[in-house]
Design an enzyme around this catalytic site. Structure first.
Site, PDB file in Angstrom:
ATOM      1  N   CYS A 103      12.544   3.757   2.415  1.00  0.00           N
ATOM      2  CA  CYS A 103      12.736   5.152   2.059  1.00  0.00           C
ATOM      3  C   CYS A 103      13.452   5.831   3.229  1.00  0.00           C
ATOM      4  O   CYS A 103      12.851   6.646   3.928  1.00  0.00           O
ATOM      5  CB  CYS A 103      11.387   5.787   1.788  1.00  0.00           C
ATOM      6  SG  CYS A 103      11.622   7.429   1.196  1.00  0.00           S
ATOM      7  N   GLY A 109       0.815  -1.219   0.000  1.00  0.00           N
ATOM      8  CA  GLY A 109       0.000   0.000   0.000  1.00  0.00           C
ATOM      9  C   GLY A 109       0.845   1.265   0.000  1.00  0.00           C
ATOM     10  O   GLY A 109       1.924   1.251   0.590  1.00  0.00           O
TER      11      GLY A 109
END
Ligand SMILES: C[S@@+](CC[C@H](N)C(=O)[O-])C[C@H]1O[C@@H](n2cnc3c(N)ncnc32)[C@H](O)[C@@H]1O
Length: 473
Positions: free
Chosen positions: A412, A296
């Protein structure tokens, strides 16, 4: 400066007199600053994300053009610089910042941001902020806000930084952190990942404090990056074959035709490169069953799905949060992707995958440019909780991988604990082969000594994505 020091109506020597306290005036029409202040309230009171609240608010209130640009600059800029602004405001008070009412503090931050980091004239920055705070909190506070902001305005940002920042010789990390409005622990984690406390750390923090470009991904098999660039007025990206960089101020893209038609989506070029790497990591034998274990809202699942469609593969996309799973469904419509709402640690899926991407939940320190308030909300303790989850997800993925299959781990973040730390340890424990991920990033310069890839805003113009590629023997 305290509330008592400055009562409304008390003149201040050598400065424009504050407004007289009288009957309440109708508020000045100022939709941009009103929107920016409402975003700051939502971030502080409801833990909202500025970059989700603001676009909705602009749409609801039909704010567009210059007002929308100003609201964006003020809401995001103030959120990003919050720690620096708080230090300056605290230096103008005779009481701890924690004693200032939340709404008043948000107003002071908004005013201080305009004074220190924009070219808005002092009288406009101060007057408009006083009006907004008066409207929300009451007339009794106007004199205090006016007086604090007048004191802030006596120096520019450089002079305040000079006065308040740690000594650069004794504490270079603290000094760079202060200059670029980062918490010290975030600056330290960048320094550790870069192996540098000097010019490169400064460049990394400065790039992280700048407004990022918007990147689009052209859906493979539907439209080329050249065509997308021509339609959008953007430029073909330097590294991703599907990437386009948009000119700054491209506005709200949700309604643009290529995005509506699902020919393109907003996706940082670094994310594109990592998703592509996951589909290209060298593999012997079958190459048909792919898994995205933390999918997601579906950015990488959509790119992988489009690439899978071109070579006859299929993708399973797992996501624990139902509302995010719905976003994936939307992103992968018409692609060979099946969405499963499940915990990736015990998904119940049939093992034997050829390729697995674990784009794990992480601190997000690599995308602070895009999440204005995140740097002040995240805490160092978040990282240790996350590394445990990251290790569990990698271990579950190894169980689902066929012998000879490849696992791509992405976060990230450049924080060493959630990059090299967690991957190195889990790969050793499970006797996985660590491949040289740099080979999957052709043409991308300055990737270091390998075998992992760490992208950086100041080197590559991307988010600071980390990518490791592991093969199961
Ligand atoms: C970094 S995001 C993934 C971004 C996504 N790959 C993309 O490109 O759009 C991590 C996702 O993992 C989900 N997640 C967190 N814990 C999970 C778990 N135990 N199992 C599966 N998904 C999980 C989060 O809800 C979040 O959507």
């Amino acid at each position: 400066m305290s509330y008592q020091d400055r009562r409304p109506g008390r003149p201040s020597r050598g400065k424009p007199a504050p407004r007289k306290d009288g009957p309440r005036r109708p508020p000045v029409e100022d939709p941009a600053r009103r929107a920016a202040l409402d975003v700051l309230y939502a971030v502080r009171e409801r833990d909202a994300y500025a970059n989700l609240v603001l676009p909705d608010l602009l749409r609801e209130r039909r704010i567009s053009g210059r007002d929308a640009a100003l609201a964006t600059e003020l809401a995001y800029g103030t959120s990003r610089a919050q720690g620096l602004l708080d230090d300056v405001i605290a230096a103008c008070l005779d009481r701890p910042l924690s004693k200032v009412d939340g709404k008043v503090l948000d107003g002071l931050r908004l005013g201080a941001y305009q004074l220190l980091r924009t070219r808005i004239p002092t009288h406009a920055a101060v007057g408009s902020t006083v009006d907004l705070v008066r409207e929300d909190v009451g007339s009794h506070i106007a004199g205090f806000v006016n007086a604090v902001l007048r004191t802030v305005s006596e120096k520019d940002e450089a002079a305040w930084v000079e006065q308040l920042a740690p000594d650069a010789e004794k504490d270079p990390i603290g000094s760079f952190a202060f200059h670029t409005a980062h918490p010290r622990w975030v600056a330290r984690s960048f320094a550790e990942a870069l192996g540098d406390k000097g010019a490169e750390l400064k460049a990394a923090l400065e790039a992280d404090d700048a407004r990022p470009e918007v990147h689009l991904v052209a859906r493979p098999g539907e439209i080329s990056a050249d065509e997308l660039a021509a339609i959008t007025g953007g430029e073909v990206a330097p590294y991703s074959p599907y990437g386009v960089h948009l000119p700054s101020g491209s506005g709200d893209l949700a309604d643009s035709e290529p995005i509506r038609e699902k020919l393109a989506a907003v996706q940082d070029e670094g994310s594109q490169l990592c998703a592509i790497a996951a589909t290209k990591a060298p593999l012997e034998g079958s190459d048909e069953r792919w898994l995205d274990l933390c999918a997601g809202p579906g950015g990488k699942a959509a790119l992988m799905g489009a690439l899978a469609a071109l070579q006859g593969a299929r993708v399973d996309a797992v996501e624990i949060a139902p509302h995010r799973a719905r976003l994936i469904e939307h992103a992968v419509k018409d692609l060979p992707v099946t969405v499963h709402v499940a915990d990736g640690r015990e998904s119940g899926l049939e093992p034997g995958y050829d390729r697995i991407l674990v784009d794990a939940p992480c601190s997000g320190l690599g995308a602070l440019r895009r999440r204005p308030e995140a740097r002040w909300r995240r805490q160092p303790s978040d990282v240790s909780e996350l590394t445990k989850l990251q290790a569990e997800l990698i271990t579950a993925a190894i169980g689902l991988l066929r012998p000879g299959g490849v696992l791509t781990y992405v976060v990230c973040s450049p924080h060493l604990a959630e990059t090299e730390g967690v991957v190195g340890e889990t790969a050793r424990r499970n006797k996985l082969e660590v491949l040289d991920a740099r080979e999957l990033f052709p043409g991308v310069p300055r990737l270091g000594d390998g075998p992992y890839v760490q992208l950086w805003p100041h080197r590559h113009g991307t988010d600071a994505m980390f990518c490791a590629v592991l093969r199961k023997p």
